[in-house]
Write a protein that holds these residues in place. Structure first.
Motif, PDB file in Angstrom:
ATOM      1  N   ILE A   7       0.837  -1.194   0.000  1.00  0.00           N
ATOM      2  CA  ILE A   7       0.000   0.000   0.000  1.00  0.00           C
ATOM      3  C   ILE A   7       0.873   1.245   0.000  1.00  0.00           C
ATOM      4  O   ILE A   7       2.042   1.195   0.369  1.00  0.00           O
ATOM      5  CB  ILE A   7      -0.961   0.045   1.211  1.00  0.00           C
ATOM      6  N   ARG A   8       0.283   2.332  -0.433  1.00  0.00           N
ATOM      7  CA  ARG A   8       0.947   3.639  -0.381  1.00  0.00           C
ATOM      8  C   ARG A   8       0.217   4.461   0.679  1.00  0.00           C
ATOM      9  O   ARG A   8      -1.006   4.558   0.668  1.00  0.00           O
ATOM     10  CB  ARG A   8       0.876   4.362  -1.712  1.00  0.00           C
ATOM     11  N   ILE A   9       0.983   5.055   1.568  1.00  0.00           N
ATOM     12  CA  ILE A   9       0.432   5.975   2.559  1.00  0.00           C
ATOM     13  C   ILE A   9       0.990   7.349   2.239  1.00  0.00           C
ATOM     14  O   ILE A   9       2.209   7.524   2.111  1.00  0.00           O
ATOM     15  CB  ILE A   9       0.808   5.545   3.992  1.00  0.00           C
ATOM     16  N   THR A  10       0.088   8.320   2.095  1.00  0.00           N
ATOM     17  CA  THR A  10       0.487   9.694   1.806  1.00  0.00           C
ATOM     18  C   THR A  10       0.147  10.562   2.999  1.00  0.00           C
ATOM     19  O   THR A  10      -0.999  10.582   3.455  1.00  0.00           O
ATOM     20  CB  THR A  10      -0.236  10.219   0.550  1.00  0.00           C
ATOM     21  N   LEU A  11       1.131  11.258   3.500  1.00  0.00           N
ATOM     22  CA  LEU A  11       0.969  12.192   4.603  1.00  0.00           C
ATOM     23  C   LEU A  11       0.885  13.583   3.998  1.00  0.00           C
ATOM     24  O   LEU A  11       1.766  13.983   3.228  1.00  0.00           O
ATOM     25  CB  LEU A  11       2.166  12.091   5.548  1.00  0.00           C
ATOM     26  N   PHE A  22       4.692  10.148   9.887  1.00  0.00           N
ATOM     27  CA  PHE A  22       3.833   8.977  10.094  1.00  0.00           C
ATOM     28  C   PHE A  22       4.772   7.809  10.309  1.00  0.00           C
ATOM     29  O   PHE A  22       5.661   7.569   9.486  1.00  0.00           O
ATOM     30  CB  PHE A  22       2.951   8.731   8.860  1.00  0.00           C
ATOM     31  N   THR A  31       7.710   7.890   7.485  1.00  0.00           N
ATOM     32  CA  THR A  31       7.883   8.882   6.428  1.00  0.00           C
ATOM     33  C   THR A  31       8.946   9.881   6.862  1.00  0.00           C
ATOM     34  O   THR A  31       9.237  10.011   8.050  1.00  0.00           O
ATOM     35  CB  THR A  31       6.581   9.675   6.158  1.00  0.00           C
ATOM     36  N   ARG A  39       3.568  17.352   1.266  1.00  0.00           N
ATOM     37  CA  ARG A  39       3.137  15.958   1.275  1.00  0.00           C
ATOM     38  C   ARG A  39       4.324  15.052   1.022  1.00  0.00           C
ATOM     39  O   ARG A  39       5.286  15.441   0.372  1.00  0.00           O
ATOM     40  CB  ARG A  39       2.019  15.688   0.280  1.00  0.00           C
ATOM     41  N   SER A  41       5.064  10.502   0.675  1.00  0.00           N
ATOM     42  CA  SER A  41       4.452   9.172   0.601  1.00  0.00           C
ATOM     43  C   SER A  41       5.485   8.095   0.867  1.00  0.00           C
ATOM     44  O   SER A  41       6.682   8.293   0.618  1.00  0.00           O
ATOM     45  CB  SER A  41       3.868   8.917  -0.798  1.00  0.00           C
ATOM     46  N   TYR A  55       0.173   3.333  14.994  1.00  0.00           N
ATOM     47  CA  TYR A  55       0.850   4.332  14.168  1.00  0.00           C
ATOM     48  C   TYR A  55       0.861   5.644  14.933  1.00  0.00           C
ATOM     49  O   TYR A  55      -0.032   5.895  15.757  1.00  0.00           O
ATOM     50  CB  TYR A  55       0.225   4.488  12.779  1.00  0.00           C
ATOM     51  N   ILE A  68      -3.449   0.534  13.154  1.00  0.00           N
ATOM     52  CA  ILE A  68      -3.531   0.038  11.784  1.00  0.00           C
ATOM     53  C   ILE A  68      -3.644  -1.477  11.885  1.00  0.00           C
ATOM     54  O   ILE A  68      -2.982  -2.102  12.711  1.00  0.00           O
ATOM     55  CB  ILE A  68      -2.310   0.510  10.949  1.00  0.00           C
TER      56      ILE A  68
END
Length: 81
Positions: A7-11, A22, A31, A39, A41, A55, A68
């Motif tokens: 998965i990709r997590i974007t802050l 994050f 991150t 931003r 990711s 998290y 999570i």
């Protein structure tokens, strides 16, 4: 997410003057720190077994945190009428 899923997590930072990141320490995921607005990711792979991890924003961990979860499989979709 399911075991092994990528998965990709974007802050997204929307707080001028505040630093955030994050992190899921138990999974070795973090991150880069965002300094104010912007931003960043990360792409990560879920652990191979179901479970939960905490998290955090490592800078504000006492206020900015959550859980999570990796589940055994995706829930069956519910038909719409």
């Amino acid at each position: 997410m399911v075991p092994g899923e990528r998965i990709r997590i974007t802050l997204i930072g929307a707080d001028p003057g505040f630093d955030h990141d994050f992190a899921v320490t138990a999974w070795g995921v973090q991150t880069p720190v965002l300094h104010g607005e912007g931003r960043t990711s990360i792409v990560m792979q879920a652990p191979d077994k179901p479970g939960e991890a905490t998290y955090v924003c490592s800078i504000h961990a006492s206020m900015m945190n959550g859980t999570i979860e990796v589940i055994a499989s995706r829930p069956a979709s519910v038909p719409t009428r």
